[in-house]
Design an enzyme around this catalytic site. Sequence first.
Site, PDB file in Angstrom:
ATOM      1  N   GLU A  21      44.364  48.797  88.224  1.00  0.00           N
ATOM      2  CA  GLU A  21      44.535  49.659  89.391  1.00  0.00           C
ATOM      3  C   GLU A  21      44.852  51.095  88.955  1.00  0.00           C
ATOM      4  O   GLU A  21      44.319  52.060  89.516  1.00  0.00           O
ATOM      5  CB  GLU A  21      45.655  49.122  90.288  1.00  0.00           C
ATOM      6  CG  GLU A  21      45.301  47.863  91.052  1.00  0.00           C
ATOM      7  CD  GLU A  21      46.490  47.321  91.821  1.00  0.00           C
ATOM      8  OE1 GLU A  21      47.542  47.992  91.847  1.00  0.00           O
ATOM      9  OE2 GLU A  21      46.374  46.222  92.400  1.00  0.00           O
ATOM     10  N   LEU A  22      45.704  51.218  87.953  1.00  0.00           N
ATOM     11  CA  LEU A  22      46.081  52.554  87.491  1.00  0.00           C
ATOM     12  C   LEU A  22      44.876  53.293  86.916  1.00  0.00           C
ATOM     13  O   LEU A  22      44.710  54.511  87.116  1.00  0.00           O
ATOM     14  CB  LEU A  22      47.185  52.446  86.436  1.00  0.00           C
ATOM     15  CG  LEU A  22      47.892  53.756  86.064  1.00  0.00           C
ATOM     16  CD1 LEU A  22      48.596  54.339  87.284  1.00  0.00           C
ATOM     17  CD2 LEU A  22      48.898  53.531  84.926  1.00  0.00           C
TER      18      LEU A  22
END
Length: 1286
Positions: free
Chosen positions: A88-89
């Site tokens: 996600e990052l």
Amino acid sequence: MSVNTSSDIVEWPPQHQVFINFRGKELRRNFISHLERALRKESINVFIDNHERMGRDLRILFTRIQESKIVVAVISSMYTESEWCLDELAKVKECVEAGTLEVFPVFYKVDVRTVREQRGTFGDNFRELVKLHPERDESWKQALEFVTTKKAKLVHEESDEGQVVENIVEEVNVMLAASSTDSLGRRNSDIAIGKKELLESSSSADPSPLFGIETRLEQLEEMLKFESNEITRIVGIVGMPGIGKTTLAKTLFEKWKYKFLHKMFLDDIRGKSEFRLFKRLHEDLLIGLHESQNNVNEQKNTKVSFKSLKAQIKKSKVFVVLDEVSDKRQIEEILGKDDWIKPGSKILITTSSKSSIRNKVPVEDIYLVPGLNENDALSQFIHHAFSGHNCSREGSFMNLSRQFVDYSRGHPLALKVLGGELCRKDEEYWKSKLGALSKTPSNTIQDVLQIPYSELTEDQKNVFLDVACFFRFDDEYHLRNLLDSSAENANEIQDLADKFLINISGGRVEMNDLLYTFAVRQESSSENSTNGRRLFNQGDIITLLLNKAEATKVRGIFLDMSEVPKKMSLFSDTFSRMKDLRYLKIFNSRCLKKCEDDCKLKFPEGLEFPLQEVRYLNWLKFPLHELPQDFDPTNLIDLKLPYSQIEQVWEGDKDTLKLKWLDLNHSSKLCTLSGLSHARNLQNMNLEGCTALKMVHQELQNMERLVFLNLRGCTSLESLPQMNLVSLKTLILSGCSNLEEFSFISENLEELYLDGTSIKGLPSTIGKLRRLIILILKDCKKLSSLPDSIGDLKAIQELILSGCSSLACFPEIKQNLKHLKTLLLDGTAIKEMPDILHRLSVNPGQTSSWSHCDMCEWPRGFYGLSSLRRLCLSKNEFIKLPSSIRDLFHLKWLDLKYCKKLVSVPMLPPNLQWLDAHGCISLEKIENPLALMLAETEHLHSTFIFSNCTKLDQNAENIIASYAQWKIQVMSNALSRYDESFVLDVLIGVCYPGWQVPAWFNHRSVGSVLEPKMPRHWSEHGLTGIALCVVVSFTDYKPQYSRFLVRCNCKFKEEDEPLIKFSCIMGGWIEHGREEPRTIESGHVFIGYTSWLHVKKNDRGGFENNYKGCFPSEASLQFEVTDGTRHVTNCEVLKCGFSMIYAPAEPVPSLCTDETQPIDDYIHDGSSSSSTTDIERNNRFLARYYNQRNGVSPVSPNMDIKIIEDVNLLVPSRIVKDTRLKGKSIVSSSTIRSNSKVVHRGETSASMFDSNLIGGFTTRESVRTDVEGITCSSFLQFFFKLLPKK
């Protein structure tokens, strides 16, 4: 206001959503929960991963990140344990660098340098993860380094986390405010961007044809009333996800948008409502409508208020589509008040939930989008599976295609997805894919179905999975009681139906294959859910039972014992830990009865059964003598223990207020019902086959809601207690052979079964059962009489007295049993058939008569049994039938078999379709005509069987044959009015003793084969069918066949090349139930008729394809006797015959007109006496009418009757000639043959049929078909159309 218009369909980008990226295991229940609550308190839409649906691909979170404006990335010490946090990052970094997202990092109790350089435990966890996914090493490192370069919030051990949360919320508000500057202008810009993207995508849109859409468009256009400029219409389009709602709405919008100045397609309302206020969507709608009136290239910069916008829009009609609505509030808020809608506007709303447009929403009509029909579905699938190329409709691929189509149930998206996945794959892949579908659907289909599932409440999800796993096809009322939650006004079953996750049809709940496989996948992915596991796999269940449940929560177990290979011994506490068990079913799918001695599940140390939550308990062959003492039935709704060993349900009284169904059928040791005194809400009790049950205890009196009670086969039952079960509608006591007295127990009974009991009579109070519909007294051998009050059963429809061998008389029926449809009196001791068909009295002491009335229809409601359809009088000893039987207008079926003393049969009613008089060995006379006929189309099928009626005289045989000929011609006339889509099999079947083929058959032969030479073009001039006849000798016949059929195999050929081949059954019988095969003596004549439409439908020679203008002239008809599977060898076809039957050359006029002379003038001439029969009066009536219409004075009453006899025998003719009579052209279609002297008319010169010598006389009488001014008062008026008019 800036206006940029490039399309009318707008894709709206998401706004102001905050996505929180965090390590759930560490922070979900503390810091993150406080942060989420604080953001929502500020009306900030926030998204965290537990908002996403269970079982869905986690990559959907990437989409949520892209939809967001801000990501709050909370980096904690355990962050690097999760590959998803890092993925996600990395996605956040990509979006920030693309300029579509802002990130606000929060370093929660971890040093920024530790994160940047991956030190300590944080770094160790990171490196362990990289070993598993080395390809992501670089992207993860770059993401961690990237987030440390942004302005961030630090949270230390000593930090005030409440204050930290407030600071984060303030910072997020500042960032949102900055992104919202000049929001109205930004939204206009968003609109323009969305339109541009749509325009670009539309140029490369899938050009796939929209199969089946034209019909849907027409239906929808009719609902919207586009032709009306003054009527505003709001129409909802509903259907399950992927069914084609949006496609249909877009197609309709593109077709009609040019008729409106203002138009708007607002899509994905469901998605936009997750992160946008309804008010903003209302504003967006108004802006889009305003923009839609401008030219594509025109742009303006003006500032207008929404009030001004509404005023401008209202000047013109609008066309609005709100796509994918999920809640009725969305419609109410987005449309707002109707102060901007001009009359004549059209608004279309698509939704996957019926409840969204029900009640308070101003939707005027609803269009339910159906699945594609079989042809369109197959075309859709083939288009995608074979890349748009044509595919042969034969072969293995096509067979597989049909199986995929059947699986999809006409679902367009499923067909498209499956076809695409199979395109260019080999046959083995297709087969493996088909097998896999039974376990899990395609991922794309899974995602589509996930949308409505995600919107369900927890209770609704549980019911959905319960239905899929346990009750996929079940009764709706049953499931509502079992599954609906106890919450007030809860109705989960209906909620699921509204969302198309189940289907309710005919009172049954069903789930299709697509949803079933989706649900099973959901259940398997939530194995450790808090609501408990649903177990229906035999392997999983056996493992659980043998190893005990431990801490696993179990919601339901359905164990199929047919899959259990051997007996199993289980611990007594096997079920003890299953405190949450709701549904338990142990069954055998291969056999529902007691095929084996006992149950395969053994409990040598007894059974502990402390189930408090169980609602449904169904255990086939339950092995114990009673349910364990610790069993708590407080929540029990349905208890089924068929073929069990129980002697009583449980010991002592227990709380059973919720119990509604009890089934203990064939529990042969059950001897008492004690313990059920509190089952006041019990509705259905089945005790069939409980042979040890001697009495039904007084507990039944408390069951005020009991509707159904089955005691069939309780052979030890001797009596019923005195009680009044006010709700009881069905009582079954069949086969209770020791029951000698029937006690009145409910005034509301609708069905009462007493067959096979030992009762000697019925109570006089039986007449109080005013709602009784069915009364079955079959095989009550001791029943000697019936009370007169049986005539008070005004609602009775079916009365069965078959086999009541002691019943010597039938009570007089004084009331009008107008609803009685079936009366079976076979096998009784009745010696004289009473006139149960009496006419009702107009005044006391008088009999009503309709002979004085000008009737224009049959008096079908005048008699006590006026609605009777089925009458069985077989095996009785009466000598004759009442003549009033002909007045049973609705009678279709009459059984007279083995009435050995019956001497004569009166005229039969007009709509009788089936008569079986087999074995009436004393029968000599039959009324002429055999049956009345009012019109050509009253009914089409007729089967009259007089087999083994060996005393029938020659006149009776002639009457039967004449009736068959007459009925064939009438039917031929009727069939001439039908097109080829109306196809019927054999329409007439007649059988009687005899040795001769009737003379009216044009082609006859000795033996079983007939090979006539046919004239050319024989099937022209209105051919409607073929009449067939055989004479069968039964000299050596042995009564061993329950089926006896006479078949004709026919070929029409030309020079040994068959052009027409067909086969048909032309007569016979089939014995049912316990009936013995028939004994047949002597020879019998069989006459049959089959339609030409049926011949062409069943033609196996390819006549329709090979016909070139000439018809085959060689015919071969072979007749055989069969039992349906093989040839019957001990009887012989001696003779055969056939005739072509043709329709009349001109239509037959109506039998009823207003221009009529009163019937009384013809009937009542003062010559009839009270002893004159109805048929004699009618005969004179017809003769007098014939003479007066044609200026002929009657010679004598005998001559009148001779005219009638002439008319009684009709001969069909296909030779039709136009002749001149007194300067007028007439068309003749039939002629009269008679075996008596003919009355000639000198005015008639039309000769239309070849001479036929019968009894030494020649008939050349022409009959005209055009008759006017006739009233239908009896069967004789059928003849009126055949009489010449002066």
